[in-house]
Design a protein around this motif. Sequence first.
Motif, PDB file in Angstrom:
ATOM      1  N   PRO A 177       0.816  -1.226   0.000  1.00 25.57           N
ATOM      2  CA  PRO A 177       0.000   0.000   0.000  1.00 25.57           C
ATOM      3  C   PRO A 177       0.841   1.264   0.000  1.00 25.57           C
ATOM      4  O   PRO A 177       0.409   2.302  -0.505  1.00 25.57           O
ATOM      5  N   GLU A 178       2.054   1.175   0.560  1.00 25.04           N
ATOM      6  CA  GLU A 178       2.913   2.350   0.587  1.00 25.04           C
ATOM      7  C   GLU A 178       3.373   2.728  -0.814  1.00 25.04           C
ATOM      8  O   GLU A 178       3.797   3.860  -1.054  1.00 25.04           O
ATOM      9  N   ASP A 179       3.290   1.764  -1.742  1.00 27.28           N
ATOM     10  CA  ASP A 179       3.713   2.045  -3.116  1.00 27.28           C
ATOM     11  C   ASP A 179       2.584   2.620  -3.968  1.00 27.28           C
ATOM     12  O   ASP A 179       2.822   3.030  -5.099  1.00 27.28           O
ATOM     13  N   LEU A 180       1.372   2.616  -3.440  1.00 26.83           N
ATOM     14  CA  LEU A 180       0.208   3.093  -4.197  1.00 26.83           C
ATOM     15  C   LEU A 180      -0.213   4.455  -3.663  1.00 26.83           C
ATOM     16  O   LEU A 180      -0.925   4.549  -2.657  1.00 26.83           O
ATOM     17  N   ALA A 274      -8.220   9.678  -9.597  1.00 21.64           N
ATOM     18  CA  ALA A 274      -8.145   8.225  -9.412  1.00 21.64           C
ATOM     19  C   ALA A 274      -7.221   7.625 -10.454  1.00 21.64           C
ATOM     20  O   ALA A 274      -7.055   8.170 -11.561  1.00 21.64           O
ATOM     21  N   GLY A 275      -6.588   6.511 -10.091  1.00 23.24           N
ATOM     22  CA  GLY A 275      -5.737   5.758 -11.019  1.00 23.24           C
ATOM     23  C   GLY A 275      -5.793   4.280 -10.661  1.00 23.24           C
ATOM     24  O   GLY A 275      -6.256   3.909  -9.579  1.00 23.24           O
ATOM     25  N   ILE A 276      -5.311   3.414 -11.580  1.00 21.41           N
ATOM     26  CA  ILE A 276      -5.362   1.971 -11.364  1.00 21.41           C
ATOM     27  C   ILE A 276      -3.932   1.416 -11.388  1.00 21.41           C
ATOM     28  O   ILE A 276      -3.158   1.696 -12.314  1.00 21.41           O
ATOM     29  N   SER A 277      -3.625   0.601 -10.375  1.00 20.92           N
ATOM     30  CA  SER A 277      -2.302  -0.012 -10.294  1.00 20.92           C
ATOM     31  C   SER A 277      -2.218  -1.213 -11.234  1.00 20.92           C
ATOM     32  O   SER A 277      -3.244  -1.668 -11.765  1.00 20.92           O
ATOM     33  N   PRO A 278      -0.995  -1.768 -11.451  1.00 23.59           N
ATOM     34  CA  PRO A 278      -0.856  -2.947 -12.324  1.00 23.59           C
ATOM     35  C   PRO A 278      -1.666  -4.161 -11.853  1.00 23.59           C
ATOM     36  O   PRO A 278      -2.054  -4.994 -12.669  1.00 23.59           O
ATOM     37  N   LYS A 279      -1.954  -4.238 -10.563  1.00 20.75           N
ATOM     38  CA  LYS A 279      -2.736  -5.365 -10.045  1.00 20.75           C
ATOM     39  C   LYS A 279      -4.227  -5.043  -9.987  1.00 20.75           C
ATOM     40  O   LYS A 279      -5.013  -5.817  -9.468  1.00 20.75           O
ATOM     41  N   THR A 281      -5.664  -2.397  -8.459  1.00 15.53           N
ATOM     42  CA  THR A 281      -6.096  -1.635  -7.289  1.00 15.53           C
ATOM     43  C   THR A 281      -6.349  -0.175  -7.682  1.00 15.53           C
ATOM     44  O   THR A 281      -5.523   0.437  -8.365  1.00 15.53           O
ATOM     45  N   ILE A 282      -7.499   0.349  -7.244  1.00 17.77           N
ATOM     46  CA  ILE A 282      -7.834   1.744  -7.530  1.00 17.77           C
ATOM     47  C   ILE A 282      -7.348   2.611  -6.380  1.00 17.77           C
ATOM     48  O   ILE A 282      -7.655   2.355  -5.211  1.00 17.77           O
TER      49      ILE A 282
END
Length: 533
Positions: A177-180, A274-279, A281-282
Motif C-alpha cells: 500500500p505504501e507504493d500506491l 483516481a488511477g489503477i495499479s498494475p494489479k 487496485t484503484i
Amino acid sequence: MTKTKNILLLTAVFVVFTFAFSGITYADENNSTRILYAGQAINVGTVTISNDTTHLYVTYETTGNWTILETHLGVANYSNSLPINNGGNIAPGQFEYKNDSIPAGTSTYEYVIPLETYLPAENNTLYIVAHAVVSDGNSEEGAWANGTKINENSWATYFTYITSKTDDENDVDEEDPEDLNISINKTAEFNDVNNDGAQQGENITYYFVVENTGNVNLTNVNVTDQMFTPSEIEAPNGFTGILLPGENVTYSINYTLTQTDIEAGWVNNTATTAGISPKGTIVTDTDTMDFEIPVEEDGGITEEEDPEDLKININKTAEFNDGNNDAYAQEGENITYYFAVENTGNINLTNVNVTDQMFTPSEIEAPNGFTGILLPGENVTYTINYTLTQTDIEAGWVNNTATTAGISPMGTIVTNTDTVNFEIPVKEDTGTETTQEKDKDSSKSGGFGGSSGSASYSKEVTTTEDDNNRFFSASDIAEENETVMSIPDSIPELIQQEPVTSEHTVLRSILWYIIWLLLSAICVMSGYGLTQP
C-alpha cells in the motif's frame, strides 16, 4: 562446381528475402523491432516492442524528414480477438489505443500498456497491429508495421510478440500500500474582465495538479469534480491516462459565476483523482476548496444592508404624437411614455423592471441589451406607446402611475413610483348659438317696426288685475290712458331673441323679460299704457 554456386546463390537470395519480408530487424525475448512502411514500400522508421514485469512498451520512431501525425495501436492475446470489422478488414479508428492529434514535428511516440490486461496469453504470445499517419512535409501517408497481411485484399498487417516473462513469472508479490499513492492539488484563479470585482458571467479557472507519488505505474488516471460532469473535464492534450512514479499532469477548466454565487460570496467544491495499479487496485485522492469571490465593498455583499444604500428612482414623462399635425388629439393618435429608471443607491440592483397600471407587464419590455442589472449611478429608459380612445379625449386627461422595482444582493426589494396627469390637447367646443328670426325691417335704426319711439312685440301681456279683481289686457289699459309710455328699443329686442344653447344667454333673456314685466306693472300703476303692435 556451377551447380554448387547456384545452390549457394539461391540460399543467399532466400535468406535475404526471408530477412527483408519477415519484418523482424531485431528480436530477442525482451525486444522486437519492426519496420514502419508508408505506401507499402517506403521505409519511414520503426516500431519497437518490449516489456518488463508489469508493462508492455510500444514505441513509434520515424527517420529522415518523416514525422508522426497520428498513431493507432491494437493489442490482442488471442489471434481471433484482433480488431477486425465486419468486412474482414482492420479499422485503425476503432483501435483501443490511439492519438489523432500528435503535435507537429513529433518523431517519437510511445504507448505504455499494463501487461496484466493481456495475460494469460495464448502461448505467451501477443498479436499486435501498429498503424500511423506520417508526413515528410509535402504529403501524408498511412504506414503499417510490417508483418502478416490481414487478408489478400488489404495491405494492413499484424505481427506477434512473445512476452519475455511467463504467466508464473508475471505473478508478483502483493502490492505494498505504501507504493500506491496519488495526489491532487486544486487551485483557482478569478478572471476579472472589467477590473471591478466579480460580476455575473465572469469566470473562475480551476487547476487540478495530479501526481503519482507512489512507486508503481498508474493507468486510467482521471479527474472528477462535483461541479462539472465527467465529460466536461478533459485530459490535457496528448495525455494517455498513464502516470509513471514521480510524473504529474495538470487539468484545467473554467466555471462561469452566477448571481447566486456572487450573493453568497463563496464557491465550494471538491475534486477527486483516481488511477489503477498494475494489479487492478484503484487509488484515489481528493481536494476541497472554498474560493472567496472578490466583491467590491459598494458592489453588493455586506453583513447588513443600510436602507440609505437601497434607492431607486423612476421619472415618468409623456409626449403627445400629433398624427395629422392639427395641434389637437383625435381618437387613434397616441401618447409615448418614457420611464427613466436610475439606481440612486450605493449597491448593485438586479431584476430591475417597470410596471404601469395602464399596461400589462409583458407590454413594457426592457430596452435592447438590458439584463436587469443596474450598478450605482447607472440608468436605463423604458418606452411604450398608448393609443388614445374617444373616452380619453372627452375626459381631457389620462392619469396613470408607473412603478419600478429592483432587488439588492441580500434579497431586499426596493421600489419607487411616479404618477403623470397628462392633459390631452382638445379643441374647445364653443357651442352653436341660435336666435329667432327678427322682423325684416329690424336692421333699420330705432328698433322694431320702423318706429323710433315705440316698439311692437310678438308676445303680449296676458292680464292685469285692478282693485275690484277685474282683469285687463295691456290693450285695454292703453285705451283708457291718453299718454303712452315709450319703451326703449333695446329691451324688446333682447326679449324677442330666441332661446339659445348657451346657458348664460338664456339667463340673460329671462332676466330682461322679468324687467319688462316689472316695467309694465309700473306703467299700469302709474296710469301709463303700452302700445299694441
